[in-house]
Design a protein around this motif. Sequence first.
Motif, PDB file in Angstrom:
ATOM      1  N   ALA A 132      56.338  33.177  39.393  1.00 20.02           N
ATOM      2  CA  ALA A 132      55.206  32.568  39.740  1.00 20.02           C
ATOM      3  C   ALA A 132      54.333  33.036  40.886  1.00 20.02           C
ATOM      4  N   PRO A 133      53.964  34.301  40.526  1.00 25.02           N
ATOM      5  CA  PRO A 133      53.258  34.951  42.017  1.00 25.02           C
ATOM      6  C   PRO A 133      51.986  34.234  42.273  1.00 25.02           C
ATOM      7  N   ASP A 134      51.469  34.720  43.662  1.00 20.13           N
ATOM      8  CA  ASP A 134      50.462  34.493  44.193  1.00 20.13           C
ATOM      9  C   ASP A 134      49.330  34.721  43.298  1.00 20.13           C
ATOM     10  N   ALA A 135      48.311  33.814  42.707  1.00 19.44           N
ATOM     11  CA  ALA A 135      46.907  34.218  41.943  1.00 19.44           C
ATOM     12  C   ALA A 135      46.105  33.393  42.488  1.00 19.44           C
ATOM     13  N   ASP A 136      45.757  33.174  43.893  1.00 20.98           N
ATOM     14  CA  ASP A 136      44.922  32.326  44.472  1.00 20.98           C
ATOM     15  C   ASP A 136      43.826  33.322  44.906  1.00 20.98           C
ATOM     16  N   VAL A 137      42.361  33.042  44.560  1.00 18.68           N
ATOM     17  CA  VAL A 137      41.218  33.791  44.796  1.00 18.68           C
ATOM     18  C   VAL A 137      41.195  33.918  46.283  1.00 18.68           C
ATOM     19  N   ASN A 138      41.600  33.249  47.151  1.00 16.00           N
ATOM     20  CA  ASN A 138      41.311  33.303  48.600  1.00 16.00           C
ATOM     21  C   ASN A 138      42.256  34.480  49.280  1.00 16.00           C
ATOM     22  N   SER A 139      43.353  34.618  48.546  1.00 20.02           N
ATOM     23  CA  SER A 139      44.372  35.571  49.096  1.00 20.02           C
ATOM     24  C   SER A 139      44.223  36.889  48.149  1.00 20.02           C
ATOM     25  N   VAL A 140      43.961  36.874  46.974  1.00 17.61           N
ATOM     26  CA  VAL A 140      44.125  38.105  46.190  1.00 17.61           C
ATOM     27  C   VAL A 140      42.809  38.439  46.143  1.00 17.61           C
ATOM     28  N   GLY A 141      41.868  38.030  46.200  1.00 12.12           N
ATOM     29  CA  GLY A 141      40.392  38.581  46.241  1.00 12.12           C
ATOM     30  C   GLY A 141      39.831  38.348  44.881  1.00 12.12           C
ATOM     31  N   GLN A 142      38.473  38.147  44.788  1.00 13.00           N
ATOM     32  CA  GLN A 142      37.844  37.948  43.371  1.00 13.00           C
ATOM     33  C   GLN A 142      38.158  38.891  42.249  1.00 13.00           C
ATOM     34  N   ALA A 143      38.023  40.290  42.437  1.00 13.38           N
ATOM     35  CA  ALA A 143      38.111  40.977  41.386  1.00 13.38           C
ATOM     36  C   ALA A 143      39.644  40.899  40.761  1.00 13.38           C
ATOM     37  N   ASN A 144      40.722  40.854  41.730  1.00  9.56           N
ATOM     38  CA  ASN A 144      42.105  40.725  41.116  1.00  9.56           C
ATOM     39  C   ASN A 144      42.335  39.322  40.426  1.00  9.56           C
ATOM     40  N   PHE A 145      41.629  38.284  41.049  1.00 10.43           N
ATOM     41  CA  PHE A 145      41.713  37.125  40.579  1.00 10.43           C
ATOM     42  C   PHE A 145      41.211  36.874  39.168  1.00 10.43           C
ATOM     43  N   ASP A 146      39.752  37.696  39.050  1.00  8.96           N
ATOM     44  CA  ASP A 146      39.342  37.664  37.560  1.00  8.96           C
ATOM     45  C   ASP A 146      39.990  38.471  36.597  1.00  8.96           C
ATOM     46  N   TRP A 147      40.842  39.406  37.038  1.00  7.15           N
ATOM     47  CA  TRP A 147      41.817  40.203  36.126  1.00  7.15           C
ATOM     48  C   TRP A 147      42.600  39.397  35.530  1.00  7.15           C
ATOM     49  N   VAL A 148      43.461  38.739  36.665  1.00  4.95           N
ATOM     50  CA  VAL A 148      44.623  37.890  36.226  1.00  4.95           C
ATOM     51  C   VAL A 148      44.264  36.826  35.297  1.00  4.95           C
ATOM     52  N   VAL A 149      43.260  36.104  35.567  1.00  2.00           N
ATOM     53  CA  VAL A 149      42.700  35.177  34.891  1.00  2.00           C
ATOM     54  C   VAL A 149      42.251  35.276  33.423  1.00  2.00           C
ATOM     55  N   GLU A 150      41.624  36.480  33.074  1.00  2.00           N
ATOM     56  CA  GLU A 150      41.394  36.952  32.193  1.00  2.00           C
ATOM     57  C   GLU A 150      42.653  37.404  31.227  1.00  2.00           C
ATOM     58  N   GLU A 151      43.524  38.353  32.005  1.00  2.00           N
ATOM     59  CA  GLU A 151      44.751  38.702  31.025  1.00  2.00           C
ATOM     60  C   GLU A 151      45.704  37.704  30.963  1.00  2.00           C
ATOM     61  N   ALA A 152      45.818  36.616  31.604  1.00  2.00           N
ATOM     62  CA  ALA A 152      46.776  35.414  31.433  1.00  2.00           C
ATOM     63  C   ALA A 152      45.893  34.567  30.395  1.00  2.00           C
ATOM     64  N   ALA A 153      44.799  34.509  30.249  1.00  2.00           N
ATOM     65  CA  ALA A 153      44.273  33.722  29.089  1.00  2.00           C
ATOM     66  C   ALA A 153      44.475  34.476  27.839  1.00  2.00           C
ATOM     67  N   LYS A 154      44.340  35.723  27.851  1.00  2.00           N
ATOM     68  CA  LYS A 154      44.606  36.399  26.442  1.00  2.00           C
ATOM     69  C   LYS A 154      45.878  36.367  26.135  1.00  2.00           C
ATOM     70  N   ARG A 208      51.300  46.276  45.349  1.00  2.00           N
ATOM     71  CA  ARG A 208      51.724  44.807  44.879  1.00  2.00           C
ATOM     72  C   ARG A 208      51.015  44.852  43.436  1.00  2.00           C
ATOM     73  N   VAL A 209      51.946  44.744  42.264  1.00  2.00           N
ATOM     74  CA  VAL A 209      51.324  45.148  40.950  1.00  2.00           C
ATOM     75  C   VAL A 209      51.582  43.700  40.015  1.00  2.00           C
ATOM     76  N   TYR A 210      50.439  43.311  39.635  1.00  2.00           N
ATOM     77  CA  TYR A 210      50.486  42.270  38.498  1.00  2.00           C
ATOM     78  C   TYR A 210      51.305  42.810  37.090  1.00  2.00           C
ATOM     79  N   CYS A 211      51.830  42.358  36.440  1.00  2.00           N
ATOM     80  CA  CYS A 211      52.155  42.767  35.090  1.00  2.00           C
ATOM     81  C   CYS A 211      52.376  41.357  34.117  1.00  2.00           C
ATOM     82  N   LEU A 212      51.566  41.450  33.188  1.00  2.00           N
ATOM     83  CA  LEU A 212      51.298  40.248  32.266  1.00  2.00           C
ATOM     84  C   LEU A 212      51.697  40.758  30.763  1.00  2.00           C
TER      85      LEU A 212
END
Length: 318
Positions: free
Chosen positions: A264-286, A189-193
Motif C-alpha cells: 500500500a505504497p505512498d501515492a499522495d500527490v503532495n509527496s510523490v509529485g505531480q508527474a509520478n502521481f499522474d503515472w501511478v493513477v493511470e497505470e492503476a486505472a489500466k 524508489r520504484v513503482y511496479c504495477l
Amino acid sequence: MKKIGILFGMEDTFPHAFVERVNEKAEKGIVAEPVRIDKVVQNQLTEYAVIIDRISQDVPFYRAYLKNAALTGTAVINNPFWWSADDKFFNNCLADQLGVPLPKTVILPSAEHPTDTTSKSFRNLAAPLDWEGIFGYVGFPAYMKPYAGGGWKNVYRLENKEEFFQKHPETGQLVMLLQEEIVFDEYFRVYCLGGKAVRIMEYEPRNPHHLRYVVDKAPASKKLLNTVKDYTLRLCQGLGYDFNTVEFAVRDGIPYAIDFGNPAPDADVNSVGQANFDWVVEEAAKMAIAYAKAQKPGKMNLTWGTFMKGSVESAKRF
C-alpha cells in the motif's frame, strides 16, 4: 455492470483520482467507486469485481472482509492471503534466491517474552545467542527494524554493540531485524504495477518527507536503471504483488534492495509529485480495468507470485 472498488483510509488524493480516471475511460460495463461496506456475511459475494486495498494493513476487520471477498470471486489487489503471510525477513530470503543484492540481515527474537509465554517456552533458543557471530556478520553501523511493519516505525540506527544492547530492550515484544547499513551514493524508489509497469524515481530518504522525490538530479546511467528495473520485476513477480514499491540503495554501482514489501505504497500527490502521481493513477486505472475484464464471478481471481506458483507445481508431483 462490473464494479471496481478502492478501499482506503486517511489518504485523499490518490483514491479519488483513481476512481475519476477509471470512469473517464468509460469502458463498457465497468465503473469505479469507493468501497462501501454495510455488512459482511460469511461466504457471501460482494458487489465488486475488483478491489484495490489501501488500508487493511491497519484495520483487521477490512482484512477479514477482503479475504471473504477474494474467496467468493473478487480480484483483490494486493492478494490479502499472501500479504497476511509474508514478512520482511522471508522477503529478504526469497530475494536472495532470486539473485537480488541485499544488505546482510539477521532476525532476532523479541527482547521481551510474548504474552502468555515464559522462559520455558524458549528452551530451544540458545541463551545467550551467538552475538559475536551476529555482529561479525552484519557489522556496524547497522539498522534495527521490525521484521513486519513499515512507515519507519521503531527503526534504530546503531553505531556499535553497546548501543544495540541499550536499544534492543526498548523494542519490547517486537521481533526485529538487524541489518547492515548501506552507505549509498544514489537511491531509488520504484513503482511496479501488475508485475510489469515500472517507474523508477530518484529518491532521497534523508530529506523531509515532502522533499524526498528528487526532480533536479542528473539522470542515472542507463545500465544502472536497467539493472534496477530487472531487480524490481524479479522481486514483484516473485512475491506476487500487483501494486508495490521497491527501494534500492546504490553502493559502488550495485543497487541493494532495502525495502520491497510495500503493497500500500505512498501515492499522495503532495509527496510523490505531480508527474509520478499522474503515472501511478493511470497505470492503476489500466491495471484495475484489465483485472475487471478478466474477473470471473464466483471463481478464484487472485494473482500469486512465482514462488507460490512453483510451490504448487512441486506439490502436484507428489
